[in-house]
Design an enzyme around this catalytic site. Structure first.
Site, PDB file in Angstrom:
ATOM      1  N   ARG A 301       0.823  -1.208   0.000  1.00  0.00           N
ATOM      2  CA  ARG A 301       0.000   0.000   0.000  1.00  0.00           C
ATOM      3  C   ARG A 301       0.862   1.267   0.000  1.00  0.00           C
ATOM      4  O   ARG A 301       0.550   2.250  -0.674  1.00  0.00           O
ATOM      5  CB  ARG A 301      -0.874  -0.025   1.259  1.00  0.00           C
ATOM      6  CG  ARG A 301      -1.829   1.133   1.404  1.00  0.00           C
ATOM      7  CD  ARG A 301      -2.369   1.210   2.824  1.00  0.00           C
ATOM      8  NE  ARG A 301      -2.781  -0.068   3.343  1.00  0.00           N
ATOM      9  CZ  ARG A 301      -4.017  -0.546   3.285  1.00  0.00           C
ATOM     10  NH1 ARG A 301      -4.975   0.172   2.733  1.00  0.00           N
ATOM     11  NH2 ARG A 301      -4.308  -1.731   3.795  1.00  0.00           N
ATOM     12  N   ARG A 338     -13.596  -1.068  -0.536  1.00  0.00           N
ATOM     13  CA  ARG A 338     -13.015  -0.814   0.782  1.00  0.00           C
ATOM     14  C   ARG A 338     -13.949  -0.047   1.727  1.00  0.00           C
ATOM     15  O   ARG A 338     -14.042  -0.404   2.907  1.00  0.00           O
ATOM     16  CB  ARG A 338     -11.686  -0.079   0.659  1.00  0.00           C
ATOM     17  CG  ARG A 338     -10.583  -0.907   0.000  1.00  0.00           C
ATOM     18  CD  ARG A 338      -9.233  -0.197   0.047  1.00  0.00           C
ATOM     19  NE  ARG A 338      -8.731  -0.126   1.402  1.00  0.00           N
ATOM     20  CZ  ARG A 338      -8.689   0.985   2.125  1.00  0.00           C
ATOM     21  NH1 ARG A 338      -9.112   2.147   1.606  1.00  0.00           N
ATOM     22  NH2 ARG A 338      -8.224   0.965   3.356  1.00  0.00           N
ATOM     23  N   CYS A 369     -26.401  -1.836  -6.813  1.00  0.00           N
ATOM     24  CA  CYS A 369     -27.653  -2.121  -6.117  1.00  0.00           C
ATOM     25  C   CYS A 369     -27.431  -2.657  -4.703  1.00  0.00           C
ATOM     26  O   CYS A 369     -27.823  -3.786  -4.381  1.00  0.00           O
ATOM     27  CB  CYS A 369     -28.495  -3.085  -6.942  1.00  0.00           C
ATOM     28  SG  CYS A 369     -29.052  -2.351  -8.490  1.00  0.00           S
TER      29      CYS A 369
END
Length: 439
Positions: A301, A338, A369
């Site tokens: 990350r 996330r 949805c």
């Protein structure tokens, strides 16, 4: 002109505002790119990627020259990024046969690849041994037996690390905490199972045990959990030398180094992380009379996250008087799950109107949805209208790798930008792509 100083740490370092009030990254007008390639669109600033690689190498090797910096591919991997990582001299940590296939297709040196995972299949282990990977990180006794059998059958001796669990709380979201006793990853030190696994690996003719590995979680905002994990790792290595005569040549401190996602929460610097890890390892080795090992660390990350920015087209508005205003964009949980999965927080700017003042508080919703498909809840922005371009920074890690085809969504394209030039490294999916596996 420069970005708002409060937002600068969450965007790539090349991000500026053009005289026309547009967001520019890597010398490229993001609004123009959104119009050309469509939205959702993911940009990676190549300069930011390379600088992060170089900074991690410098911070660790200036403190401990025998350090391998290994990029954690699960954060994001494509052929272009694998090639960049190889050019910068890093290793690569893969966690599946698919990630391994991407790495090999990119020409990544097999001897610099580490293979992780808590339930590697026989086929994946066979592929790893056949490719001549530099290291397999063994996660459990079942895998140890399978790796030994496959390596012996291939006439090879596979180098390996044993992943141990030190039972440390990293103070992060429980879904991304991996070093506790109650975890699916690694073998526990405290129960004696790690020692049992180490002795089995030492006796396996097809395995060359190099040392031990620990990884306690992801997006860890504190230094002490990293230091304590390293101290536990060294204590275990010292016990293995005292009781079994095995001297670990390699110790891996894992990764989990955090990045800044929002303006009010900043993590430690790369230098602070490196100092915490290296100091703990060196002090532990001195205390227990161990020689300095080769150290490996696994930033993912913290290399890719800040380098990536997602661009979305604004669509519908829904104003509920006295309650909330929703503004919908043309992406959402299919390209970034996330927020729904981890309650992750993000910033956003209107890329087409960077100089406009905030006028309203809105919730940025996705188009899929699910009521949980919300990218950002309650953010102050200029008033948004249909066809505005919204830019969400910090999108380079764990967005695209977890992207799905929910609602038969098409996965977005990826651009690398640098010095005013953009290159398409992954095209947008098509309906034909979605249908290709149907029989």
């Amino acid at each position: 002109m420069p970005l708002d100083p409060a937002l600068a740490p969450v965007f790539p370092r090349t991000a500026v505002v053009s005289p026309q009030g547009r967001l520019v990254i890597g010398g490229c007008d993001t609004v123009a790119l959104a119009r050309e390639f469509g939205t959702p669109l993911y940009l990676f600033d190549e300069t930011e990627l390379r600088e992060n690689c170089r900074e991690w190498l410098h911070e660790f090797r200036s403190r401990h020259p025998e350090t391998a910096v290994v990029y954690a591919a699960k954060a994001y991997l494509g052929r272009a990024l694998a090639q960049l990582i190889a050019e910068e001299g890093l290793g690569l940590d893969v966690a599946s046969g698919g990630e391994l296939a991407i790495a090999l297709a990119a020409g990544f040196p097999a001897e610099r690849i580490y293979f992780h995972g808590n339930n590697k299949s026989r086929r994946e282990i066979e592929e790893a041994v056949e490719a001549g990977l530099g290291c397999v990180v063994v996660d459990n006794l079942h895998e140890a037996a399978m790796l030994n059998e496959i390596a012996v059958a291939a006439g090879r001796r596979q180098r390996a690390l044993l992943r141990v669990s030190p039972n440390i709380d990293p103070h992060t979201h429980r879904y991304i905490s991996t070093g506790a006793l109650d975890s699916k990853f690694g073998v526990a030190i405290g129960t004696g199972q790690a020692e049992e696994a180490a002795t089995e690996l030492l006796a396996a003719p097809g395995i060359e045990l190099l040392g031990f590995h620990v990884h306690i979680g992801s997006q860890i905002m504190e230094l002490e959990p990293h230091a304590e994990a390293c101290r536990e790792l060294v204590r275990f290595a010292a016990a293995m030398k005292a009781r079994h005569g095995f001297e670990a040549r390699v110790l891996s401190a894992g990764g989990g180094f955090a990045i800044q996602y929002v303006r009010d929460t900043a993590p430690p610097s790369k230098a602070q992380y490196a100092e915490a890890v290296v100091s703990a390892v060196k002090e532990g080795c001195d205390e227990h009379g161990l020689p300095a090992p080769r150290l490996t660390v696994e930033p993912g990350r913290s290399i890719a996250g800040r380098a990536g920015v997602a661009l979305y087209g604004v669509g519908a508005r829904k104003e509920i008087p006295g309650v909330r205003t929703y503004v919908a964009v043309d992406g959402g949980m299919a390209d970034n799950i996330r927020p729904a999965l981890y309650q992750a927080r993000y910033e956003a700017v209107v890329a087409s109107r960077m100089n406009d003042a905030a006028e309203e508080r809105v919730t940025v919703a996705g188009k899929y949805c699910e009521s949980g498909d919300v990218l950002i809840r309650d953010i102050d922005l200029p008033k948004l209208w249909a066809d505005d371009i919204l830019a969400v920074p910090g999108a380079g890690a764990y967005c695209l790798p977890m992207a799905s085809n929910y609602n038969a969504a098409l996965k977005p394209p990826v651009l690398f930008v640098r010095e005013g030039k953009a290159r398409l490294v992954r095209r947008r999916e098509t309906y034909e792509d979605v249908l290709r596996c149907e029989t």
